[in-house]
Enzyme design. Structure first.
Site, PDB file in Angstrom:
ATOM      1  N   SER A 149       0.846  -1.197   0.000  1.00 50.42           N
ATOM      2  CA  SER A 149       0.000   0.000   0.000  1.00 50.42           C
ATOM      3  C   SER A 149       0.879   1.243   0.000  1.00 50.42           C
ATOM      4  O   SER A 149       1.967   1.249   0.594  1.00 50.42           O
ATOM      5  CB  SER A 149      -0.898   0.017   1.242  1.00 50.42           C
ATOM      6  OG  SER A 149      -1.569   1.270   1.357  1.00 50.42           O
ATOM      7  N   TYR A 162      -2.239  -0.531  10.288  1.00 53.09           N
ATOM      8  CA  TYR A 162      -2.334  -1.033   8.908  1.00 53.09           C
ATOM      9  C   TYR A 162      -1.103  -0.633   8.116  1.00 53.09           C
ATOM     10  O   TYR A 162      -0.506  -1.462   7.411  1.00 53.09           O
ATOM     11  CB  TYR A 162      -3.599  -0.475   8.250  1.00 53.09           C
ATOM     12  CG  TYR A 162      -3.685  -0.776   6.764  1.00 53.09           C
ATOM     13  CD1 TYR A 162      -4.137  -2.009   6.316  1.00 53.09           C
ATOM     14  CD2 TYR A 162      -3.315   0.181   5.816  1.00 53.09           C
ATOM     15  CE1 TYR A 162      -4.212  -2.294   4.957  1.00 53.09           C
ATOM     16  CE2 TYR A 162      -3.388  -0.090   4.455  1.00 53.09           C
ATOM     17  CZ  TYR A 162      -3.835  -1.333   4.033  1.00 53.09           C
ATOM     18  OH  TYR A 162      -3.900  -1.608   2.683  1.00 53.09           O
TER      19      TYR A 162
END
Length: 257
Positions: A149, A162
């Site tokens: 990501s 995350y």
């Protein structure tokens, strides 16, 4: 890339029933790979992906694999072994795409140990042991592609845990590339930004201001689509990328520059 660049190859795509994973599975299928579409719970969605791949002339099968508990990777490969010889005699795998992931919106002050453990179990431990248990099945010259990501390089306090999982995944990519290089296996990460998928639908779709705001974050001025990521994965899965390894490819459209 030529047509059917992955003919004769076998690909495993985790989280392949929806969103980015679905886009990847369908693209690899169009390139000629036999695709194992691994999913956690939604069998109907996985079957739909398989059907689309088959309608387009490809070969695919669904594989239930809920991640996040000890033994999940071993169970995934046991299920894979039970199915693969029906589609690819001799078994084995050429391409592993670690796409399945869990999100977590929480700042440090409200983060619980349970939530921290859960997101790391899916986003870090599962890919680690999927590769660990897959090494004997992964053929020389193969590919490992981890879906990371853009959050791994952009400070976002509201998703701190995350983001940390994706930073860990990128380091895993780097180290694994060194370890598997002697076998001709490349290992790379693809790091998307905001992608128009079901997981973002509740705040993104149908809200012109939200879409405008999301698009403004990218230098290219739009929200990403699953195909934007899938095309990069198809390149990394092909022989065209044979000299690329240990790399994180940014797929955010230039967000946070």
């Amino acid at each position: 890339m030529s047509a059917y660049a992955l003919e004769g190859k076998v690909a495993l795509v985790t989280g392949g029933s929806r969103g980015i994973g679905r886009g990847i599975a369908e693209r690899l299928g169009r390139e000629g790979a036999v695709v194992a579409v691994a999913y956690a719970r939604d069998a109907a969605a996985a079957d739909e992906v398989v059907e689309v791949i088959r309608k387009n002339g490809g070969t695919a099968f669904a594989l239930r694999a809920e991640l996040g508990t000890h033994g999940d990777a071993a169970a995934l490969w046991e299920a894979f072994d039970a199915e693969i010889t029906a589609y690819a005699p001799g078994g084995g795998v050429d391409i592993i795409v670690n796409n399945a992931g869990a999100g977590l919106y929480s700042e440090l002050s409200s983060l619980t140990e349970e939530a921290f453990d859960a997101v790391f179990a899916v986003n870090v431990r599962a890919p680690f042991f999927i590769v660990r248990h897959g090494l004997d099945r992964l053929r020389d010259g193969g590919r490992v592609i981890n879906i990371s990501s853009g959050a791994a390089r952009i400070a976002m306090p509201n998703i701190i845990a995350y983001s940390a999982t994706k930073g860990a995944l990128d380091n895993f990519t780097l180290t694994l590339a060194k370890e598997l290089g002697p076998r001709g296996i490349t290992v790379n990460s693809v790091a998307p930004g905001i992608i128009d998928t079901d997981i973002n639908a509740d705040w993104l779709r149908g809200d012109a201001e939200a879409e405008k705001g999301a698009a403004s974050l990218a230098a290219l001025g739009r929200v990403g689509q699953p195909g934007d990521v899938a095309d990069i994965v198809a390149f990394l899965a092909s022989d065209d990328s044979r000299w690329v390894t240990g790399t994180v490819i940014d797929a955010t459209g230039g967000s946070g520059l």
